[in-house]
Design an enzyme around this catalytic site. Structure first.
Site, PDB file in Angstrom:
ATOM      1  N   CYS A   2      23.881  10.021   3.878  1.00  0.00           N
ATOM      2  CA  CYS A   2      23.513  11.411   3.609  1.00  0.00           C
ATOM      3  C   CYS A   2      24.708  12.237   3.147  1.00  0.00           C
ATOM      4  O   CYS A   2      25.851  11.937   3.486  1.00  0.00           O
ATOM      5  CB  CYS A   2      22.966  12.058   4.877  1.00  0.00           C
ATOM      6  SG  CYS A   2      21.598  11.162   5.596  1.00  0.00           S
ATOM      7  N   ARG A  31      26.914   8.929  -3.053  1.00  0.00           N
ATOM      8  CA  ARG A  31      26.893   8.400  -1.688  1.00  0.00           C
ATOM      9  C   ARG A  31      25.648   7.551  -1.428  1.00  0.00           C
ATOM     10  O   ARG A  31      25.601   6.803  -0.465  1.00  0.00           O
ATOM     11  CB  ARG A  31      26.948   9.558  -0.680  1.00  0.00           C
ATOM     12  CG  ARG A  31      28.228  10.345  -0.761  1.00  0.00           C
ATOM     13  CD  ARG A  31      28.142  11.638   0.022  1.00  0.00           C
ATOM     14  NE  ARG A  31      28.082  11.445   1.459  1.00  0.00           N
ATOM     15  CZ  ARG A  31      29.140  11.266   2.236  1.00  0.00           C
ATOM     16  NH1 ARG A  31      30.346  11.275   1.704  1.00  0.00           N
ATOM     17  NH2 ARG A  31      29.012  11.119   3.533  1.00  0.00           N
ATOM     18  N   TRP A  77      19.696   9.649   3.106  1.00  0.00           N
ATOM     19  CA  TRP A  77      19.625   8.177   3.057  1.00  0.00           C
ATOM     20  C   TRP A  77      18.931   7.789   4.347  1.00  0.00           C
ATOM     21  O   TRP A  77      19.504   7.913   5.435  1.00  0.00           O
ATOM     22  CB  TRP A  77      21.040   7.608   2.980  1.00  0.00           C
ATOM     23  CG  TRP A  77      21.147   6.166   2.664  1.00  0.00           C
ATOM     24  CD1 TRP A  77      21.151   5.594   1.425  1.00  0.00           C
ATOM     25  CD2 TRP A  77      21.334   5.094   3.595  1.00  0.00           C
ATOM     26  NE1 TRP A  77      21.318   4.233   1.536  1.00  0.00           N
ATOM     27  CE2 TRP A  77      21.429   3.895   2.847  1.00  0.00           C
ATOM     28  CE3 TRP A  77      21.420   5.016   4.987  1.00  0.00           C
ATOM     29  CZ2 TRP A  77      21.607   2.643   3.434  1.00  0.00           C
ATOM     30  CZ3 TRP A  77      21.599   3.777   5.574  1.00  0.00           C
ATOM     31  CH2 TRP A  77      21.691   2.611   4.797  1.00  0.00           C
ATOM     32  N   ASN A 103      23.972  14.770   8.765  1.00  0.00           N
ATOM     33  CA  ASN A 103      24.401  13.427   8.379  1.00  0.00           C
ATOM     34  C   ASN A 103      24.828  12.715   9.658  1.00  0.00           C
ATOM     35  O   ASN A 103      25.578  13.271  10.446  1.00  0.00           O
ATOM     36  CB  ASN A 103      25.590  13.538   7.403  1.00  0.00           C
ATOM     37  CG  ASN A 103      26.212  12.193   7.079  1.00  0.00           C
ATOM     38  OD1 ASN A 103      25.587  11.154   7.275  1.00  0.00           O
ATOM     39  ND2 ASN A 103      27.434  12.224   6.584  1.00  0.00           N
ATOM     40  N   GLY A 104      24.335  11.495   9.869  1.00  0.00           N
ATOM     41  CA  GLY A 104      24.695  10.750  11.077  1.00  0.00           C
ATOM     42  C   GLY A 104      23.447  10.330  11.825  1.00  0.00           C
ATOM     43  O   GLY A 104      22.347  10.313  11.263  1.00  0.00           O
ATOM     44  N   GLU A 473      34.598 -11.542  -3.272  1.00  0.00           N
ATOM     45  CA  GLU A 473      34.398 -10.229  -3.896  1.00  0.00           C
ATOM     46  C   GLU A 473      33.593 -10.355  -5.198  1.00  0.00           C
ATOM     47  O   GLU A 473      32.733  -9.531  -5.496  1.00  0.00           O
ATOM     48  CB  GLU A 473      35.764  -9.571  -4.147  1.00  0.00           C
ATOM     49  CG  GLU A 473      35.729  -8.263  -4.908  1.00  0.00           C
ATOM     50  CD  GLU A 473      34.940  -7.159  -4.226  1.00  0.00           C
ATOM     51  OE1 GLU A 473      34.560  -7.306  -3.043  1.00  0.00           O
ATOM     52  OE2 GLU A 473      34.681  -6.143  -4.886  1.00  0.00           O
ATOM     53  N   LYS A 477      30.156  -8.300  -5.756  1.00  0.00           N
ATOM     54  CA  LYS A 477      29.936  -7.383  -6.879  1.00  0.00           C
ATOM     55  C   LYS A 477      28.687  -7.811  -7.651  1.00  0.00           C
ATOM     56  O   LYS A 477      27.864  -6.997  -8.032  1.00  0.00           O
ATOM     57  CB  LYS A 477      31.170  -7.414  -7.790  1.00  0.00           C
ATOM     58  CG  LYS A 477      31.562  -6.141  -8.390  1.00  0.00           C
ATOM     59  CD  LYS A 477      32.412  -5.247  -7.522  1.00  0.00           C
ATOM     60  CE  LYS A 477      31.855  -4.942  -6.176  1.00  0.00           C
ATOM     61  NZ  LYS A 477      32.721  -4.218  -5.305  1.00  0.00           N
ATOM     62  N   GLU A 480      25.441  -7.018  -5.585  1.00  0.00           N
ATOM     63  CA  GLU A 480      25.083  -5.622  -5.316  1.00  0.00           C
ATOM     64  C   GLU A 480      24.633  -4.863  -6.559  1.00  0.00           C
ATOM     65  O   GLU A 480      23.795  -3.974  -6.457  1.00  0.00           O
ATOM     66  CB  GLU A 480      26.209  -4.869  -4.586  1.00  0.00           C
ATOM     67  CG  GLU A 480      27.418  -4.539  -5.410  1.00  0.00           C
ATOM     68  CD  GLU A 480      28.414  -3.653  -4.656  1.00  0.00           C
ATOM     69  OE1 GLU A 480      29.605  -3.828  -4.849  1.00  0.00           O
ATOM     70  OE2 GLU A 480      27.976  -2.784  -3.886  1.00  0.00           O
ATOM     71  N   HIS A 496      31.042 -28.998   1.548  1.00  0.00           N
ATOM     72  CA  HIS A 496      30.575 -29.051   2.939  1.00  0.00           C
ATOM     73  C   HIS A 496      29.212 -28.379   3.091  1.00  0.00           C
ATOM     74  O   HIS A 496      28.845 -27.979   4.196  1.00  0.00           O
ATOM     75  CB  HIS A 496      31.610 -28.408   3.864  1.00  0.00           C
ATOM     76  CG  HIS A 496      32.921 -29.135   3.863  1.00  0.00           C
ATOM     77  ND1 HIS A 496      33.074 -30.401   4.373  1.00  0.00           N
ATOM     78  CD2 HIS A 496      34.132 -28.790   3.355  1.00  0.00           C
ATOM     79  CE1 HIS A 496      34.327 -30.811   4.214  1.00  0.00           C
ATOM     80  NE2 HIS A 496      34.989 -29.839   3.586  1.00  0.00           N
ATOM     81  N   LYS A 594      27.515   4.665  -0.848  1.00  0.00           N
ATOM     82  CA  LYS A 594      28.955   4.551  -1.078  1.00  0.00           C
ATOM     83  C   LYS A 594      29.720   4.580   0.237  1.00  0.00           C
ATOM     84  O   LYS A 594      30.662   3.839   0.435  1.00  0.00           O
ATOM     85  CB  LYS A 594      29.403   5.699  -1.983  1.00  0.00           C
ATOM     86  CG  LYS A 594      30.883   5.695  -2.323  1.00  0.00           C
ATOM     87  CD  LYS A 594      31.228   4.574  -3.270  1.00  0.00           C
ATOM     88  CE  LYS A 594      32.698   4.537  -3.639  1.00  0.00           C
ATOM     89  NZ  LYS A 594      33.037   3.206  -4.218  1.00  0.00           N
TER      90      LYS A 594
HETATM   91  O1  M6R Z   1      34.774   2.975   2.346  1.00  0.00           O
HETATM   92  P1  M6R Z   1      34.974   1.579   2.796  1.00  0.00           P
HETATM   93  O2  M6R Z   1      36.001   0.841   2.001  1.00  0.00           O
HETATM   94  O3  M6R Z   1      35.271   1.482   4.256  1.00  0.00           O
HETATM   95  O4  M6R Z   1      33.595   0.861   2.557  1.00  0.00           O
HETATM   96  C1  M6R Z   1      33.357  -0.436   3.014  1.00  0.00           C
HETATM   97  C2  M6R Z   1      32.206  -1.062   2.279  1.00  0.00           C
HETATM   98  O5  M6R Z   1      31.026  -0.368   2.526  1.00  0.00           O
HETATM   99  C3  M6R Z   1      32.464  -1.076   0.769  1.00  0.00           C
HETATM  100  O6  M6R Z   1      33.659  -1.729   0.476  1.00  0.00           O
HETATM  101  C4  M6R Z   1      31.320  -1.783   0.013  1.00  0.00           C
HETATM  102  O7  M6R Z   1      31.251  -3.119   0.367  1.00  0.00           O
HETATM  103  C5  M6R Z   1      31.559  -1.621  -1.478  1.00  0.00           C
HETATM  104  N1  M6R Z   1      31.159  -0.316  -1.912  1.00  0.00           N
HETATM  105  C6  M6R Z   1      30.868  -2.650  -2.280  1.00  0.00           C
HETATM  106  O8  M6R Z   1      31.212  -2.538  -3.624  1.00  0.00           O
END
Ligand code: M6R
Length: 599
Positions: A2, A31, A77, A103-104, A473, A477, A480, A496, A594
């Site tokens: 949020c 966000r 959210w 938010n929370g 990573e 990427k 997502e 394995h 985000k």
């Molecule tokens: O703000 P942060 O780096 O703590 O966020 C952690 C993850 O939510 C963040 O790295 C997420 O995996 C990426 N946005 C993915 O691209």
């Protein structure tokens, strides 16, 4: 997660409050959200809210003008109750005396709701948030003023929250913060509050960060911050170093592509004044008082966890016992942690609930803590004993790109600074690194690879040593932003189990770079090739992997420690172009946010 915006003032006309609120919501879109709404508070409270994106809310506003000088807005959210008009914020009490955004998560909302319903308050939504306006209304009915009723309601809440409220007929916005971010903006024509600076950066770059347990009261003329006892707290006004253009798309189709192309600049910013070749020193001012730690534990999530894996390996190479933990799995009851342990939280936003939980746990048992973060004034920055900013600039795309590269470079510096090691070859490679990133960006064949494999059933990524976290990573990427199945492995693990998944429909991206056991990875390439899988080699030319690959994504030769960072850029571009060809919502992938401020 949020996002909250609040504004009081006269920003250029009688519809100005609505305009500022809507701009604020746009600035918070990154966000992640599924509904949005605003409330304007004078003379009576008017609320508009809609499921869907901000354009749906804009349509709802066409019906009539909302006047006033004070207002709040929210991007939701969903956590409690699905996305819907009714569950969208703001929420009000029965008589619309107060409107609230949050938010929370309010953990004791069920008990509060039962209590309120038992005495006649009617709830419309399934949200945890709706208890707040009713609690405030109860205070008003008991004869309290707006601020006292607000404080009394907040005192009843358990969980995490950033809350803002406006009252009918009032020119004041009230806010409180506990484990969810809130920042105040000091403008010429009024005052702002928001979950993050992009919400109001086009109006002001002067900010005050609220701390946990603090309350704020903003009026057109004043900003007052108090503690939970009501005592006025002295605050300092900071100036944000970037502007609205930095937070825009600058002509790129997507923030993600823009941010990928900002990586050379991000790296230069990260290195600035930290590497002194003449003095043969790598120093991070904020870490200067730290001696080489006996033990280092990294805590992080998602992409930042992959950077943490890389950082832990860098420290192990330098003789320090270092481990990377997924923050959500970090438990000081089972991990040996004491005052000799340095716990490093790697977090772009500095607000990730899991990472903050782990850092707070480490603090409680007496460990020293460091935040490696991008966001100035974030919770991690303020709560840790030390902070190192990665200086990537604002990252709006949900997919972390430039911040990952900046985290990795920052961790190279951290590892060197903590151990006092000065490797002149590494330093000269760092000097050239930004230019090499630019070369990768200028010459990448990633788009052709993406076109060739956009319809693949799944994607696998393999690499060894420093390339192993980059393989993870690469897969993260890809999944997502393309919504396709992708997995990353340490290359040796392939045989394995995962090898059973490899077919002629599953391209394998192999990271083959000097210093990361290229000959062994080449062996894994041959294994998958024998099973018919198309191979895309990302390589600096250190082996003859080209002979076995269907496609090659080249990177320039650099120091072996840095080669995986260049290789990662090729993987970012492949994912971007696959997602682009598939027409995905690249900057705001479904279901993702985000900044993940709930555990
Ligand atoms: O703000 P942060 O780096 O703590 O966020 C952690 C993850 O939510 C963040 O790295 C997420 O995996 C990426 N946005 C993915 O691209």
């Amino acid at each position: 997660m949020c996002g909250i915006i609040g504004y009081v003032g006269e920003n250029g006309g009688d519809t100005a409050v609505v305009d500022v609120l809507m701009d604020g919501l746009s600035g918070l879109e990154y966000r992640g959200y599924d509904s949005a709404g605003i409330a304007v508070a004078e003379p009576s409270i008017a609320v508009r809210k809609r499921e869907g994106d901000i354009s749906a809310l804009e349509e709802a506003l066409h019906g009539g003008k909302l006047d006033g000088t004070a207002g709040i807005g929210h991007t939701r959210w969903s956590t409690h109750g699905p996305p819907s008009d009714v569950n969208a914020h703001p929420h009000t009490d029965d008589e619309t005396r107060v409107a609230v955004v949050h938010n929370g998560i309010i953990e004791n909302y069920r008990a509060l709701r039962d209590e309120l319903e038992a005495v006649g308050y009617r709830f419309e939504s399934e949200t945890d948030t709706e208890v707040v306006p009713h609690l405030i209304a109860a205070g008003l009915e008991d004869g309290l003023g707006c601020e006292a009723a607000f404080r009394q309601a907040v005192a009843r809440l358990e969980g995490s929250y950033a809350i803002a409220a406006v009252f009918a007929g009032s020119e004041t916005v009230y806010a409180a913060r506990h484990e969810s971010p809130l920042v105040l903006g000091i403008g010429e024509d009024g005052h702002y509050l928001a979950s993050d600076v992009p919400a109001f950066i086009q109006y002001t770059d002067r900010v005050i960060y609220l701390d946990d347990g603090e309350f704020a009261r903003i009026t057109p003329e004043t900003v007052t911050v108090t503690d939970d006892a009501g005592t006025v707290v002295e605050t300092s006004v900071e100036t944000i170093e970037w502007d609205a253009d930095d937070a825009g798309k600058s002509g790129y189709d997507h923030y993600m592509l823009k941010e990928i192309h900002e990586q050379p600049t991000a790296v230069r910013q990260c290195l600035r004044e930290r590497v002194e070749e003449l003095e043969r020193s790598i120093a991070v001012d904020s870490l200067a008082s730290l001696s080489t730690p006996e033990r280092v534990q990294f805590v992080a999530c998602g992409t930042s966890y992959h950077a943490a894996l890389y950082g832990a390996r860098l420290l192990r190479e330098r003789g320090v016992a270092a481990t990377a933990f997924l923050a959500s799995e970090y438990d000081t009851d089972v991990v040996p942690v004491d005052s000799e342990t340095l716990v490093i939280g790697v977090t772009q936003s500095g607000e990730t609930a899991d990472t903050m939980g782990a850092l707070r746990g480490a603090n409680t048992v007496g460990a020293r803590t460091v935040a490696v973060t991008n966001v100035v004034g974030s919770s991690a920055a303020r709560e840790c004993d030390h902070v190192m900013y990665v200086r990537a600039g604002p990252e709006i795309g949900v997919a972390a790109t430039k911040t990952f590269v900046s985290q990795q470079i920052a961790l190279v510096l951290v590892a060197s600074a903590l151990t006092g090691e000065y490797d002149s070859q590494l330093v000269s490679a760092l000097r050239d690194f930004s230019g090499q990133l630019q070369t990768v960006l200028d010459e990448s064949a990633a788009q052709e690879v993406a076109t060739a494999y956009r319809d693949a059933g799944a994607y696998f990524f393999i690499g060894r040593g420093h390339n192993a976290p980059v393989a993870l990573e690469g897969a993260l990427k890809m999944k997502e932003i393309t919504y396709k199945h992708a997995e990353g492995f340490a290359a040796g693990e392939l045989k394995h189990g995962p090898l059973a998944l490899v077919t002629d429909e599953t391209p394998v991206f192999a990271l083959v770079t000097a210093g990361s056991k290229p000959t062994k990875t080449l062996g894994n390439v041959k294994e998958v090739q024998t099973r018919g899988a198309p191979v895309v080699a990302v390589t600096d030319g250190c082996s003859d992997v080209e002979q076995y690959a269907d496609h090659v994504l080249e990177i320039p030769e650099t120091h072996p420690t840095l080669a995986p960072i260049l290789a990662n850029v090729q993987l970012q571009l492949v994912s971007y172009w696959v997602a682009h060809e598939l027409g995905r919502s690249i900057d705001k992938p479904r279901n993702l946010a985000k900044s993940v401020t709930v555990e």
